[in-house]
Motif scaffolding. Structure first.
Motif, PDB file in Angstrom:
ATOM      1  N   UNK A 182     -12.036  16.577  22.105  1.00 21.14           N
ATOM      2  CA  UNK A 182     -12.510  17.863  22.641  1.00 21.14           C
ATOM      3  C   UNK A 182     -13.087  18.784  21.575  1.00 21.14           C
ATOM      4  N   UNK A 183     -13.227  18.262  20.321  1.00 21.06           N
ATOM      5  CA  UNK A 183     -13.825  19.050  19.249  1.00 21.06           C
ATOM      6  C   UNK A 183     -12.827  19.744  18.346  1.00 21.06           C
ATOM      7  N   UNK A 184     -11.544  19.720  18.703  1.00 18.54           N
ATOM      8  CA  UNK A 184     -10.524  20.345  17.862  1.00 18.54           C
ATOM      9  C   UNK A 184     -10.306  19.563  16.571  1.00 18.54           C
ATOM     10  N   UNK A 185      -9.912  20.291  15.531  1.00 16.07           N
ATOM     11  CA  UNK A 185      -9.545  19.670  14.260  1.00 16.07           C
ATOM     12  C   UNK A 185      -8.125  20.099  13.910  1.00 16.07           C
ATOM     13  N   UNK A 186      -7.294  19.133  13.533  1.00 15.61           N
ATOM     14  CA  UNK A 186      -5.915  19.428  13.142  1.00 15.61           C
ATOM     15  C   UNK A 186      -5.751  19.073  11.670  1.00 15.61           C
ATOM     16  N   UNK A 187      -5.499  20.089  10.836  1.00 16.36           N
ATOM     17  CA  UNK A 187      -5.322  19.871   9.399  1.00 16.36           C
ATOM     18  C   UNK A 187      -3.840  19.685   9.101  1.00 16.36           C
ATOM     19  N   UNK A 188      -3.523  18.604   8.399  1.00 20.49           N
ATOM     20  CA  UNK A 188      -2.137  18.273   8.077  1.00 20.49           C
ATOM     21  C   UNK A 188      -1.922  18.232   6.572  1.00 20.49           C
ATOM     22  N   UNK A 189      -0.739  18.638   6.133  1.00 23.41           N
ATOM     23  CA  UNK A 189      -0.382  18.530   4.713  1.00 23.41           C
ATOM     24  C   UNK A 189       0.242  17.160   4.475  1.00 23.41           C
ATOM     25  N   UNK A 190      -0.505  16.125   4.859  1.00 25.21           N
ATOM     26  CA  UNK A 190      -0.069  14.746   4.692  1.00 25.21           C
ATOM     27  C   UNK A 190      -1.223  13.922   4.143  1.00 25.21           C
ATOM     28  N   UNK A 191      -0.895  12.949   3.310  1.00 26.88           N
ATOM     29  CA  UNK A 191      -1.915  12.008   2.863  1.00 26.88           C
ATOM     30  C   UNK A 191      -2.273  11.079   4.022  1.00 26.88           C
ATOM     31  N   UNK A 192      -3.453  10.477   3.925  1.00 29.90           N
ATOM     32  CA  UNK A 192      -3.931   9.622   5.018  1.00 29.90           C
ATOM     33  C   UNK A 192      -2.985   8.446   5.260  1.00 29.90           C
ATOM     34  N   UNK A 193      -2.334   7.974   4.208  1.00 35.27           N
ATOM     35  CA  UNK A 193      -1.380   6.870   4.343  1.00 35.27           C
ATOM     36  C   UNK A 193      -0.236   7.260   5.280  1.00 35.27           C
ATOM     37  N   UNK A 194       0.232   8.515   5.159  1.00 31.99           N
ATOM     38  CA  UNK A 194       1.309   8.994   6.021  1.00 31.99           C
ATOM     39  C   UNK A 194       0.832   9.124   7.465  1.00 31.99           C
ATOM     40  N   UNK A 195      -0.401   9.620   7.629  1.00 31.28           N
ATOM     41  CA  UNK A 195      -0.971   9.752   8.969  1.00 31.28           C
ATOM     42  C   UNK A 195      -1.104   8.380   9.619  1.00 31.28           C
ATOM     43  N   UNK A 196      -1.511   7.401   8.823  1.00 32.20           N
ATOM     44  CA  UNK A 196      -1.679   6.043   9.327  1.00 32.20           C
ATOM     45  C   UNK A 196      -0.367   5.503   9.902  1.00 32.20           C
ATOM     46  N   UNK A 197       0.746   5.888   9.265  1.00 31.38           N
ATOM     47  CA  UNK A 197       2.050   5.451   9.732  1.00 31.38           C
ATOM     48  C   UNK A 197       2.454   6.066  11.065  1.00 31.38           C
ATOM     49  N   UNK A 198       1.812   7.180  11.440  1.00 30.85           N
ATOM     50  CA  UNK A 198       2.120   7.839  12.703  1.00 30.85           C
ATOM     51  C   UNK A 198       1.342   7.259  13.874  1.00 30.85           C
ATOM     52  N   UNK A 199       0.252   6.546  13.570  1.00 36.18           N
ATOM     53  CA  UNK A 199      -0.658   6.072  14.615  1.00 36.18           C
ATOM     54  C   UNK A 199      -0.356   4.633  15.007  1.00 36.18           C
ATOM     55  N   UNK A 200      -0.427   4.302  16.292  1.00 34.18           N
ATOM     56  CA  UNK A 200      -0.142   2.922  16.736  1.00 34.18           C
ATOM     57  C   UNK A 200      -1.164   1.922  16.203  1.00 34.18           C
ATOM     58  N   UNK A 201      -0.656   0.815  15.652  1.00 31.63           N
ATOM     59  CA  UNK A 201      -1.519  -0.178  15.003  1.00 31.63           C
ATOM     60  C   UNK A 201      -2.493  -0.845  15.968  1.00 31.63           C
ATOM     61  N   UNK A 202      -2.122  -0.913  17.243  1.00 30.76           N
ATOM     62  CA  UNK A 202      -2.990  -1.602  18.188  1.00 30.76           C
ATOM     63  C   UNK A 202      -4.212  -0.784  18.594  1.00 30.76           C
ATOM     64  N   UNK A 203      -4.225   0.502  18.215  1.00 32.33           N
ATOM     65  CA  UNK A 203      -5.345   1.366  18.599  1.00 32.33           C
ATOM     66  C   UNK A 203      -6.119   1.935  17.416  1.00 32.33           C
ATOM     67  N   UNK A 204      -5.485   1.970  16.239  1.00 33.61           N
ATOM     68  CA  UNK A 204      -6.117   2.625  15.088  1.00 33.61           C
ATOM     69  C   UNK A 204      -6.211   1.666  13.901  1.00 33.61           C
ATOM     70  N   UNK A 205      -7.256   1.865  13.110  1.00 31.13           N
ATOM     71  CA  UNK A 205      -7.485   0.999  11.954  1.00 31.13           C
ATOM     72  C   UNK A 205      -8.023   1.841  10.794  1.00 31.13           C
ATOM     73  N   UNK A 206      -7.415   1.632   9.612  1.00 27.39           N
ATOM     74  CA  UNK A 206      -7.909   2.334   8.417  1.00 27.39           C
ATOM     75  C   UNK A 206      -9.124   1.576   7.890  1.00 27.39           C
TER      76      UNK A 206
END
Length: 250
Positions: A182-206
């Motif tokens: 929807x155009x929103x941006x969410x800024x997190x104080x996390x490295x991308x590696x940490x974000x990757x751990x939050x996302x389901x592997x079957x839908x997301x790929x680094x």
């Protein structure tokens, strides 16, 4: 609760060594409740220490020559603890409270005033403990939900997102930005590696050191150029190291 009865770990900051010694001595009257973990006459050394350590409370002098207490509070990168202002000047009291200090103590510090301050610190930390437990409960509930959602902690709140809402995530050093459909941006104080751990592997790929994409949002893959085009028309690079694994997924 048992957790609120544990000893309070305090850090003291005052440019006057005698004032530090006096406050430390006063605190010995409450040795079964509060312990001085560290004390500093140099505010810069204190800031460096607090970047890596989180005490239960900070006792902070206002009148310091190199940096006053209010400037010190503004420079704190970690503010997950209550601050008690110590000062010889009563006019600082209102400003101290506006700067989110939990309390202020007038020098010379009175034992009864200090006793009241310790009660306030305990109440503050008890509330924080309750909030922390509630956050863990929400995270656990969400993780065990039948329709799993993605839980993002940011700006003191929890966001519950459906996988389908997320287009991609982008790294910015120690920060990451999640881009929503929807155009929103969410800024997190996390490295991308940490974000990757939050996302389901079957839908997301680094797909790149700086990017994670939602595989269901891909519209095109430009093999020669090494880019994917998302349904939102965002153009995301595919790193050479990831290209083979990415093709296997497709």
């Amino acid at each position: 609760m048992q957790e609120t009865n544990r000893m309070i770990e305090a850090v003291l900051v005052d440019d006057e060594i005698k004032a530090l010694q006096s406050l430390s001595w006063e605190l010995t009257n409450f040795s079964d409740e509060i312990n001085v973990g560290a004390s500093f006459t140099d505010p810069l050394e204190a800031l460096h220490y607090l970047e890596k350590n989180t005490p239960d409370c900070l006792f902070l002098d206002i009148e310091m020559p190199t940096m006053d207490g209010f400037q010190f509070i503004q420079k704190l990168t970690n503010k997950n603890f209550p601050v008690v202002i110590t000062t010889a000047y009563n006019q600082y009291a209102i400003k101290a409270l506006k700067n989110e200090a939990i309390d202020y103590l007038l020098k010379p510090i009175d034992t009864d005033d200090l006793k009241d301050t310790i009660v306030k610190i305990k109440k503050h930390n008890s509330k924080n403990f309750t909030a922390e437990r509630l956050e863990k409960m929400l995270l656990n509930f969400n993780a065990n939900a039948i329709h799993k959602r993605i839980t993002i902690s940011t700006d003191g709140k929890l966001l519950f997102l459906e996988s389908d809402e997320i287009l991609y995530a982008e790294s910015d050093g120690n920060y990451s930005t999640i881009f929503l459909e929807d155009g929103q941006k969410i800024v997190l104080t996390k490295k991308l590696k940490e974000v990757n751990g939050l996302l389901p592997e079957d839908s997301f790929f680094r797909i790149h050191n700086s990017y994670i994409i939602n595989l269901h949002k891909i519209k095109e893959f430009l093999k020669t150029d090494g880019y994917v085009i998302l349904k939102s028309n965002h153009k995301i690079p595919v790193s050479r190291q990831k290209k083979s694994d990415f093709l296997d997924l497709l």
